[in-house]
Every structure is written in C-alpha cells, then in structure tokens.
Motif scaffolding. Structure first.
Motif, PDB file in Angstrom:
ATOM      1  N   CYS A 170     -17.017 -11.951 -28.248  1.00 40.34           N
ATOM      2  CA  CYS A 170     -15.982 -11.030 -27.409  1.00 40.34           C
ATOM      3  C   CYS A 170     -14.802 -11.590 -27.586  1.00 40.34           C
ATOM      4  CB  CYS A 170     -16.341 -11.370 -25.852  1.00 40.34           C
ATOM      5  SG  CYS A 170     -17.840 -10.394 -25.371  1.00 40.34           S
ATOM      6  N   THR A 171     -14.420 -12.892 -27.884  1.00 40.15           N
ATOM      7  CA  THR A 171     -13.172 -13.445 -28.179  1.00 40.15           C
ATOM      8  C   THR A 171     -12.658 -13.203 -29.535  1.00 40.15           C
ATOM      9  OG1 THR A 171     -13.880 -15.469 -26.840  1.00 40.15           O
ATOM     10  CG2 THR A 171     -11.861 -15.657 -28.655  1.00 40.15           C
ATOM     11  N   VAL A 172     -13.640 -12.793 -30.349  1.00 35.14           N
ATOM     12  CA  VAL A 172     -13.204 -12.542 -31.663  1.00 35.14           C
ATOM     13  C   VAL A 172     -12.701 -11.084 -31.673  1.00 35.14           C
ATOM     14  CG1 VAL A 172     -13.979 -11.956 -34.070  1.00 35.14           C
ATOM     15  CG2 VAL A 172     -14.495 -14.236 -33.033  1.00 35.14           C
ATOM     16  N   LEU A 173     -13.422 -10.129 -31.053  1.00 35.28           N
ATOM     17  CA  LEU A 173     -12.935  -8.967 -30.946  1.00 35.28           C
ATOM     18  C   LEU A 173     -11.631  -8.610 -30.157  1.00 35.28           C
ATOM     19  CD1 LEU A 173     -16.208  -6.982 -30.217  1.00 35.28           C
ATOM     20  CD2 LEU A 173     -15.125  -7.003 -32.191  1.00 35.28           C
ATOM     21  N   LEU A 174     -11.344  -9.414 -29.041  1.00 39.28           N
ATOM     22  CA  LEU A 174     -10.215  -9.665 -28.443  1.00 39.28           C
ATOM     23  C   LEU A 174      -9.136 -10.055 -29.575  1.00 39.28           C
ATOM     24  CD1 LEU A 174     -10.944 -10.895 -24.941  1.00 39.28           C
ATOM     25  CD2 LEU A 174     -10.123  -8.490 -25.536  1.00 39.28           C
ATOM     26  N   MET A 175      -9.231 -10.842 -30.169  1.00 42.29           N
ATOM     27  CA  MET A 175      -8.337 -11.523 -31.303  1.00 42.29           C
ATOM     28  C   MET A 175      -8.110 -10.143 -32.206  1.00 42.29           C
ATOM     29  SD  MET A 175      -9.493 -15.377 -31.553  1.00 42.29           S
ATOM     30  CE  MET A 175      -8.648 -15.685 -33.333  1.00 42.29           C
ATOM     31  N   VAL A 176      -8.962  -9.656 -32.851  1.00 45.30           N
ATOM     32  CA  VAL A 176      -8.613  -8.420 -33.666  1.00 45.30           C
ATOM     33  C   VAL A 176      -7.929  -7.453 -32.963  1.00 45.30           C
ATOM     34  CG1 VAL A 176      -9.755  -6.830 -34.889  1.00 45.30           C
ATOM     35  CG2 VAL A 176     -10.672  -9.015 -34.931  1.00 45.30           C
ATOM     36  N   SER A 177      -8.372  -6.982 -31.776  1.00 45.41           N
ATOM     37  CA  SER A 177      -7.408  -6.149 -31.057  1.00 45.41           C
ATOM     38  C   SER A 177      -5.952  -6.566 -30.908  1.00 45.41           C
ATOM     39  CB  SER A 177      -8.087  -5.842 -29.542  1.00 45.41           C
ATOM     40  OG  SER A 177      -9.454  -5.354 -29.778  1.00 45.41           O
ATOM     41  N   TRP A 178      -5.717  -7.873 -30.389  1.00 47.11           N
ATOM     42  CA  TRP A 178      -4.598  -8.249 -30.172  1.00 47.11           C
ATOM     43  C   TRP A 178      -3.555  -8.174 -31.555  1.00 47.11           C
ATOM     44  CZ3 TRP A 178      -1.481 -11.972 -32.533  1.00 47.11           C
ATOM     45  CH2 TRP A 178      -0.264 -12.498 -31.650  1.00 47.11           C
ATOM     46  N   VAL A 179      -4.144  -8.668 -32.541  1.00 48.82           N
ATOM     47  CA  VAL A 179      -3.587  -8.596 -33.948  1.00 48.82           C
ATOM     48  C   VAL A 179      -3.196  -6.986 -34.435  1.00 48.82           C
ATOM     49  CG1 VAL A 179      -4.010  -8.644 -36.565  1.00 48.82           C
ATOM     50  CG2 VAL A 179      -4.602 -10.582 -34.884  1.00 48.82           C
ATOM     51  N   ILE A 180      -3.966  -6.198 -34.011  1.00 50.33           N
ATOM     52  CA  ILE A 180      -3.687  -4.701 -34.552  1.00 50.33           C
ATOM     53  C   ILE A 180      -2.703  -4.279 -33.629  1.00 50.33           C
ATOM     54  CG2 ILE A 180      -4.459  -2.360 -34.290  1.00 50.33           C
ATOM     55  CD1 ILE A 180      -7.365  -3.294 -34.852  1.00 50.33           C
ATOM     56  N   LEU A 181      -2.505  -4.663 -32.291  1.00 50.70           N
ATOM     57  CA  LEU A 181      -1.653  -4.262 -31.301  1.00 50.70           C
ATOM     58  C   LEU A 181      -0.341  -5.002 -31.675  1.00 50.70           C
ATOM     59  CD1 LEU A 181      -3.324  -4.156 -28.087  1.00 50.70           C
ATOM     60  CD2 LEU A 181      -2.575  -2.372 -29.238  1.00 50.70           C
ATOM     61  N   HIS A 182      -0.240  -6.047 -31.993  1.00 52.00           N
ATOM     62  CA  HIS A 182       0.809  -6.867 -32.478  1.00 52.00           C
ATOM     63  C   HIS A 182       1.683  -6.332 -33.702  1.00 52.00           C
ATOM     64  CE1 HIS A 182       3.467 -10.392 -32.952  1.00 52.00           C
ATOM     65  NE2 HIS A 182       3.265 -10.498 -34.342  1.00 52.00           N
ATOM     66  N   PHE A 183       0.858  -5.909 -34.637  1.00 53.29           N
ATOM     67  CA  PHE A 183       1.463  -5.485 -35.811  1.00 53.29           C
ATOM     68  C   PHE A 183       1.815  -4.139 -35.643  1.00 53.29           C
ATOM     69  CE2 PHE A 183      -0.827  -8.773 -37.974  1.00 53.29           C
ATOM     70  CZ  PHE A 183       0.410  -9.229 -38.940  1.00 53.29           C
ATOM     71  N   GLN A 184       1.166  -3.070 -34.778  1.00 56.36           N
ATOM     72  CA  GLN A 184       1.700  -1.727 -34.185  1.00 56.36           C
ATOM     73  C   GLN A 184       3.226  -2.029 -33.706  1.00 56.36           C
ATOM     74  OE1 GLN A 184      -1.381   0.036 -32.304  1.00 56.36           O
ATOM     75  NE2 GLN A 184      -2.393   1.030 -33.974  1.00 56.36           N
ATOM     76  N   HIS A 185       3.133  -2.895 -32.680  1.00 58.06           N
ATOM     77  CA  HIS A 185       4.375  -3.082 -31.971  1.00 58.06           C
ATOM     78  C   HIS A 185       5.547  -3.547 -32.935  1.00 58.06           C
ATOM     79  CE1 HIS A 185       6.996  -4.305 -28.722  1.00 58.06           C
ATOM     80  NE2 HIS A 185       7.313  -5.355 -29.295  1.00 58.06           N
ATOM     81  N   ARG A 186       5.206  -4.334 -33.782  1.00 60.39           N
ATOM     82  CA  ARG A 186       6.316  -4.816 -34.760  1.00 60.39           C
ATOM     83  C   ARG A 186       6.705  -3.627 -35.737  1.00 60.39           C
ATOM     84  NH1 ARG A 186       5.548 -10.349 -37.721  1.00 60.39           N
ATOM     85  NH2 ARG A 186       7.517  -9.621 -38.427  1.00 60.39           N
ATOM     86  N   LYS A 187       5.817  -2.775 -35.934  1.00 66.33           N
ATOM     87  CA  LYS A 187       6.114  -1.612 -36.919  1.00 66.33           C
ATOM     88  C   LYS A 187       7.013  -0.556 -35.996  1.00 66.33           C
ATOM     89  CE  LYS A 187       3.963   2.022 -39.418  1.00 66.33           C
ATOM     90  NZ  LYS A 187       2.679   2.547 -39.962  1.00 66.33           N
ATOM     91  N   SER A 188       6.559  -0.497 -34.714  1.00 62.44           N
ATOM     92  CA  SER A 188       7.407   0.520 -34.029  1.00 62.44           C
ATOM     93  C   SER A 188       8.726  -0.253 -33.685  1.00 62.44           C
ATOM     94  CB  SER A 188       6.525   0.602 -32.570  1.00 62.44           C
ATOM     95  OG  SER A 188       6.472  -0.165 -31.877  1.00 62.44           O
ATOM     96  N   GLN A 189       8.923  -1.556 -33.546  1.00 63.19           N
ATOM     97  CA  GLN A 189      10.230  -2.114 -33.340  1.00 63.19           C
ATOM     98  C   GLN A 189      11.006  -1.861 -34.706  1.00 63.19           C
ATOM     99  OE1 GLN A 189      10.425  -2.367 -29.850  1.00 63.19           O
ATOM    100  NE2 GLN A 189      11.777  -3.924 -30.406  1.00 63.19           N
ATOM    101  N   HIS A 190      10.323  -2.137 -35.887  1.00 64.51           N
ATOM    102  CA  HIS A 190      11.346  -2.023 -37.025  1.00 64.51           C
ATOM    103  C   HIS A 190      11.612  -0.758 -37.192  1.00 64.51           C
ATOM    104  CE1 HIS A 190      12.197  -3.004 -41.269  1.00 64.51           C
ATOM    105  NE2 HIS A 190      11.742  -2.114 -41.445  1.00 64.51           N
ATOM    106  N   THR A 191      10.879   0.347 -36.971  1.00 69.23           N
ATOM    107  CA  THR A 191      11.405   1.768 -36.724  1.00 69.23           C
ATOM    108  C   THR A 191      12.570   1.985 -35.787  1.00 69.23           C
ATOM    109  OG1 THR A 191       9.167   2.396 -37.401  1.00 69.23           O
ATOM    110  CG2 THR A 191      10.677   4.371 -36.767  1.00 69.23           C
TER     111      THR A 191
END
Length: 90
Positions: free
Chosen positions: A62-83
């Motif tokens: 569960c922890t691994v899946l949560l970390m993967v989800s966090w990484v995906i959301l983090h990079f999506q947020h950075r991409k939207s901030q960059h835009t």
C-alpha cells in the motif's frame, strides 16, 4: 471510511445538482467521486485477500502504491505550474 463518507456526500450532491440543473460538469464530478470510492473498495478487497498470504508486507505494498500516486500527482502539478508560468510571460 471517512474518505468514503465525504466522497459519497460530495458525489450525491453532484448527482442532485445534475438532476436539478442538467449541467454536465456535475455528472462528471459525481463520476469522479464514485470512482474514488470504487477504487477504495477494490483496494480494501485486494488488501484483505492478500493479508493472509503476505502478512504485514501487504501494508508495504500500500505504501508503494501511495508513493507512486504521489509521484504522478507531483509531476502533473509541476507540469501544470510550468504551463501557467509560460502563460504569465505573455
């Protein structure tokens, strides 16, 4: 459980808003809330099935899946901030 109750309330409010106003975005929001609940239930069922086999390592999964989800959301947020930063330059 708290997450499901809050999402259930929000999803139901979105369904009622859609029934009253027939605005499509309310229906999409309701679908998103119910999808989150569905994923939560599926995760609980899978975790329950794996717990006798993997023991406490189920929690690590569960922890691994949560970390993967966090990484995906983090990079999506950075991409939207960059835009947004690019749009600010105009």
């Amino acid at each position: 459980t708290t997450m499901c109750i809050g999402n259930l309330r929000s999803g139901t409010v979105s369904v009622v808003n859609w029934l009253c106003h027939r605005e499509h975005h309310h229906l999409r929001a309701a679908g998103a809330y119910y999808y989150v609940i569905f994923c939560f239930v599926i995760g609980a069922v899978i975790g329950n099935a794996l717990a006798p086999v993997t023991g406490l390592f189920t929690i690590a999964g569960c922890t691994v899946l949560l970390m993967v989800s966090w990484v995906i959301l983090h990079f999506q947020h950075r991409k939207s901030q960059h835009t947004l930063d690019e749009l600010d330059q105009f």
